[in-house]
Design an enzyme around this catalytic site. Structure first.
Site, mmCIF file in Angstrom:
data_model
loop_
_atom_site.group_PDB
_atom_site.id
_atom_site.type_symbol
_atom_site.label_atom_id
_atom_site.label_comp_id
_atom_site.label_asym_id
_atom_site.label_seq_id
_atom_site.Cartn_x
_atom_site.Cartn_y
_atom_site.Cartn_z
ATOM 1 N N ASN A 1 0.836 -1.213 0.000
ATOM 2 C CA ASN A 1 0.000 0.000 0.000
ATOM 3 C C ASN A 1 0.864 1.255 0.000
ATOM 4 O O ASN A 1 0.552 2.223 -0.701
ATOM 5 C CB ASN A 1 -0.931 0.004 1.210
ATOM 6 C CG ASN A 1 -2.150 -0.859 0.990
ATOM 7 O OD1 ASN A 1 -3.047 -0.491 0.238
ATOM 8 N ND2 ASN A 1 -2.175 -2.029 1.600
ATOM 9 N N ASN B 1 -6.495 5.227 8.680
ATOM 10 C CA ASN B 1 -6.040 3.836 8.694
ATOM 11 C C ASN B 1 -6.805 3.071 7.617
ATOM 12 O O ASN B 1 -7.940 3.410 7.284
ATOM 13 C CB ASN B 1 -6.326 3.201 10.059
ATOM 14 C CG ASN B 1 -5.882 1.750 10.145
ATOM 15 O OD1 ASN B 1 -4.794 1.386 9.689
ATOM 16 N ND2 ASN B 1 -6.713 0.899 10.732
ATOM 17 N N HIS C 1 -8.107 -0.887 6.826
ATOM 18 C CA HIS C 1 -8.277 -2.194 7.460
ATOM 19 C C HIS C 1 -8.840 -3.155 6.412
ATOM 20 O O HIS C 1 -9.753 -2.802 5.668
ATOM 21 C CB HIS C 1 -9.235 -2.082 8.653
ATOM 22 C CG HIS C 1 -9.338 -3.365 9.415
ATOM 23 N ND1 HIS C 1 -8.330 -3.800 10.255
ATOM 24 C CD2 HIS C 1 -10.288 -4.330 9.433
ATOM 25 C CE1 HIS C 1 -8.672 -4.974 10.762
ATOM 26 N NE2 HIS C 1 -9.853 -5.318 10.285
ATOM 27 N N ASP D 1 -8.401 -0.013 15.056
ATOM 28 C CA ASP D 1 -9.332 -0.133 13.931
ATOM 29 C C ASP D 1 -10.654 0.570 14.212
ATOM 30 O O ASP D 1 -11.741 0.022 13.977
ATOM 31 C CB ASP D 1 -9.594 -1.628 13.605
ATOM 32 C CG ASP D 1 -8.311 -2.356 13.245
ATOM 33 O OD1 ASP D 1 -7.468 -1.760 12.570
ATOM 34 O OD2 ASP D 1 -8.156 -3.520 13.657
HETATM 35 C C1 GAR Z 1 -3.068 -4.324 4.485
HETATM 36 O O1 GAR Z 1 -3.915 -5.300 3.960
HETATM 37 C C2 GAR Z 1 -3.786 -3.528 5.552
HETATM 38 O O2 GAR Z 1 -5.160 -3.408 5.324
HETATM 39 C C3 GAR Z 1 -3.510 -4.343 6.781
HETATM 40 O O3 GAR Z 1 -2.177 -4.732 6.646
HETATM 41 C C4 GAR Z 1 -1.907 -4.960 5.247
HETATM 42 C C5 GAR Z 1 -0.573 -4.350 4.909
HETATM 43 O O4 GAR Z 1 -0.181 -4.738 3.617
HETATM 44 N N1 GAR Z 1 -3.745 -3.582 7.982
HETATM 45 C C6 GAR Z 1 -4.308 -4.117 9.067
HETATM 46 O O5 GAR Z 1 -4.600 -5.295 9.148
HETATM 47 C C7 GAR Z 1 -4.571 -3.127 10.209
HETATM 48 N N2 GAR Z 1 -5.378 -3.713 11.219
HETATM 49 P P1 GAR Z 1 0.994 -3.996 2.872
HETATM 50 O O6 GAR Z 1 2.178 -3.961 3.838
HETATM 51 O O7 GAR Z 1 1.291 -4.841 1.689
HETATM 52 O O8 GAR Z 1 0.539 -2.613 2.518
#
Ligand code: GAR
Length: 202
Positions: free
Chosen positions: A22, A110, A112, A153
């Site tokens: 992301n 954030n 999620h 969250d």
């Molecule tokens: C993402 O899917 C995000 O939504 C999640 O971590 C991942 C990070 O992926 N966040 C959570 O679960 C927060 N509670 P990335 O490092 O490839 O961006």
């Protein structure tokens, strides 16, 4: 927040602990943006993939450690010194200390990987979320982008998008579908949110 936000350019910090897919999409989206710059990557995990992404784009990194984050100044002086006016949590797994919640109230988002308020909270991240969604027999999952308050969250929801959960989904196949949604929507929602803040880039 006015000292941060009344300039012509909003300086954004991305907080991330993981692979950083992301973060990469967000950085790419805002390359050359006239009003928004990704000025800092904040990371609590040595060796995290997001550090390579920051290096690829020559974005400065602030590496943080637990003691100072939770029981010290929460790195607020560093963020202020870097002129950070907006914070994006992109796979950041620590709770945000109250000093930052207060300083960046309404200026922190954030993402999620589920449809909050379901499947959120402490320990609900990454594949744990997808495992829980599949185990519950959900037919639909999705993403939530929300303002950040003092709970995991939690905060005002700004955006949700949904996708199907199919019968033979594994956490990995569902994660891929969710990541696609995240990569499509997160940066535009960040942009829209920043540009709608009173006094920012106006
Ligand atoms: C993402 O899917 C995000 O939504 C999640 O971590 C991942 C990070 O992926 N966040 C959570 O679960 C927060 N509670 P990335 O490092 O490839 O961006």
């Amino acid at each position: 927040m006015s000292t941060f936000t009344d300039t012509s350019l909003t300086r954004v910090a991305i907080f991330a602990s993981g692979a950083g897919s992301n973060a990469r999409k967000i950085i790419e989206y805002f390359q050359g943006h006239p009003q928004i710059i990704i000025a800092l990557v904040v990371c609590n995990k040595p060796g995290a993939g997001v550090l390579n992404i920051a290096a690829d784009f020559s974005i400065p990194v602030l590496t943080i450690e637990k003691e100072r984050f939770f029981r010290g100044d929460a790195y607020l002086p560093d963020l202020q010194k870097a002129g950070i006016g907006f914070i994006v949590l992109a796979g950041f797994l620590w709770k945000i200390p109250s000093a930052l919640i207060t300083a960046y109230s309404g200026h922190m988002l954030n993402i999620h990987p589920a449809l909050l308020p379901k499947y959120g909270g402490k320990g609900m991240y990454g594949n744990f979320v997808h495992e829980a969604v599949i185990a519950a027999g959900e037919k639909e999952s999705g993403i939530t982008i929300h303002l950040v308050d003092g709970e995991y969250d939690h905060g005002g929801t700004l955006f949700q998008a949904t996708c199907e959960v199919v019968p033979d989904d594994t956490p990995a196949t569902l994660a891929r579908r969710i990541h696609e949604l995240e990569h499509l929507h997160f940066a535009p929602v960040i942009e829209k949110t920043i540009l709608s803040l009173p006094g920012v880039n106006r």
